[in-house]
Design an enzyme around this catalytic site. Structure first.
Site, PDB file in Angstrom:
ATOM      1  CG  ASP A   1      37.295  20.685  35.496  1.00 28.71           C
ATOM      2  OD1 ASP A   1      38.199  19.551  35.657  1.00 28.71           O
ATOM      3  OD2 ASP A   1      37.802  21.964  36.096  1.00 28.71           O
ATOM      4  CB  ILE A   2      34.059  15.174  37.351  1.00 34.40           C
ATOM      5  CG1 ILE A   2      32.905  15.682  36.321  1.00 34.40           C
ATOM      6  CG2 ILE A   2      33.572  14.499  38.397  1.00 34.40           C
ATOM      7  CD1 ILE A   2      32.078  16.793  37.059  1.00 34.40           C
ATOM      8  CD  GLU A   3      40.001  19.338  38.592  1.00 36.91           C
ATOM      9  OE1 GLU A   3      40.817  19.468  39.521  1.00 36.91           O
ATOM     10  OE2 GLU A   3      39.991  19.970  37.506  1.00 36.91           O
ATOM     11  N   GLY A   4      36.636  15.346  41.520  1.00 37.27           N
ATOM     12  CA  GLY A   4      36.434  14.745  43.049  1.00 37.27           C
ATOM     13  C   GLY A   4      34.875  14.190  43.065  1.00 37.27           C
TER      14      GLY A   4
ATOM     15  CE1 TYR B   1      33.371  17.280  40.975  1.00 30.87           C
ATOM     16  CE2 TYR B   1      33.344  19.746  41.911  1.00 30.87           C
ATOM     17  CZ  TYR B   1      33.818  18.496  41.184  1.00 30.87           C
ATOM     18  OH  TYR B   1      35.199  18.479  40.717  1.00 30.87           O
TER      19      TYR B   1
END
Ligand SMILES: *[C@@H]1O[C@H](CO)[C@@H](O)[C@H](O)[C@H]1NC(C)=O
Ligand SMILES: *[C@@H]1O[C@H](CO)[C@@H](O)[C@H](O)[C@H]1NC(C)=O
Ligand SMILES: *[C@@H]1O[C@H](CO)[C@@H](O)[C@H](O)[C@H]1NC(C)=O
Length: 291
Positions: free
Chosen positions: A146-149, A106
């Protein structure tokens, strides 16, 4: 007379303990063995249940939901969750959809895409309308970031658009940043002040608990002092196998960490990853009355 005093004291004790109690939020959706969404809410232990994850979006991709073997959204197989969602909401549990996650693909590449994705979320999961709603006519309570990338860009705009839809129902915005402050991916979005709850991931990170509860409190305070949100939660794996590192045994959490972080002004409670791991250890049951 003595009995009356006792009853009064008891009432006082019950009332005051409620005043200071926090909530437990939990992720659901990544392992079919964790039971249904409705059963998760029926336990009475969770105030927030976060459906995870909408793990593909942006860069012109068609948004994709992944709920493991719970149901298959590609064949409209998750429409039945509408009843579960309503059942949760009727118990006072807020049900959110988490976008992102550890394994997703994403990125938001432009301001236009942030607006389009906000419209998509609104029409398919919130108060809007579409012919293809993955959870039918159930209206979720909000969106969890929950943005991890990918990239940190445009999530502040996404939050702004989501908050600007008007409906009779409030749209909650929450986020699950890594515990190092500030967060690389959602820091910019959080600084808008549009978020209700922040559950920091105190696992798989150097700032997780390593034997000194004061360090955890210090990091917790950095978050609650540094971000204009309503409440902050200590995010933990519910079992040792739920993360590479960062599991805190229940008795340590109860005796050493909760007494400290409950003093924080904007203490909200504990977030657990996830219902599946919670079932393995009974974590939420053992901490519930102490949170
Ligand atoms: C969407 O619109 C249709 C037709 O106007 C209506 O029957 C349906 O209830 C609407 N769904 C939602 C979730 O608002
Ligand atoms: C949301 O609405 C406010 C008030 O009308 C406005 O200032 C802001 O620019 C809007 N945000 C977005 C992302 O459209
Ligand atoms: C624990 O951490 C605090 C600061 O966060 C520090 O002041 C204290 O000395 C530490 N205690 C031990 C036993 O290392």
């Amino acid at each position: 007379m003595a009995t009356k005093m006792f009853v009064l004291l008891l009432i006082f004790a019950v009332l005051s303990s409620h005043c200071y109690s926090g909530s437990i939020s939990i992720y659901w959706g990544q392992n079919q063995q964790e039971g249904t969404l409705a059963d998760t809410c029926k336990t009475g232990r969770f105030e927030y249940v976060i459906i995870s994850f909408l793990c593909v979006f942006g860069n012109n991709q068609i948004p994709q939901l992944d709920l493991d073997d719970h149901c298959d959204p590609s064949t409209k197989g998750c429409v039945g969750l509408a009843d579960d969602i309503r059942s949760c909401q009727s118990r006072g549990v807020k049900v959110l959809l988490s976008i992102g996650g550890g394994d997703g693909v994403y990125i938001l590449v432009s301001s236009e895409e942030a607006k389009e994705f906000a419209d998509y979320l609104w029409n398919n999961y919130l108060g809007g309308n579409s012919t293809d709603r993955p959870f039918g006519d159930a209206v979720l309570d909000g969106i969890d970031f929950d943005i991890e990338g990918g990239s940190p860009s445009h999530y502040d705009e996404l939050a702004g658009h989501l908050k600007n839809y008007t409906s009779e129902k409030k749209v909650y915005l929450t986020a699950a940043p890594q515990c190092p402050f500030p967060d690389v991916y959602v820091g910019q979005a959080l600084s808008t002040g549009l978020f209700d709850y922040v559950w920091m991931q105190f696992y798989n990170n150097y700032c997780e608990y390593k034997g000194n509860a004061s360090d955890v409190k210090a990091t917790f305070d950095e978050w609650s002092d540094g971000v204009p949100a309503t409440k902050f939660f200590l995010g933990l794996p519910a079992a040792p196998s739920g993360a590479s590192s960062g599991f805190i045994p229940q008795n340590v959490l109860i005796s050493q960490i909760l007494p400290l972080i409950k003093k924080a002004d904007k203490y909200g409670g504990v977030m657990l990853w996830s219902k599946y791991y919670d079932d393995l250890t009974g974590y939420s049951s053992s901490i519930k009355s102490h949170v």
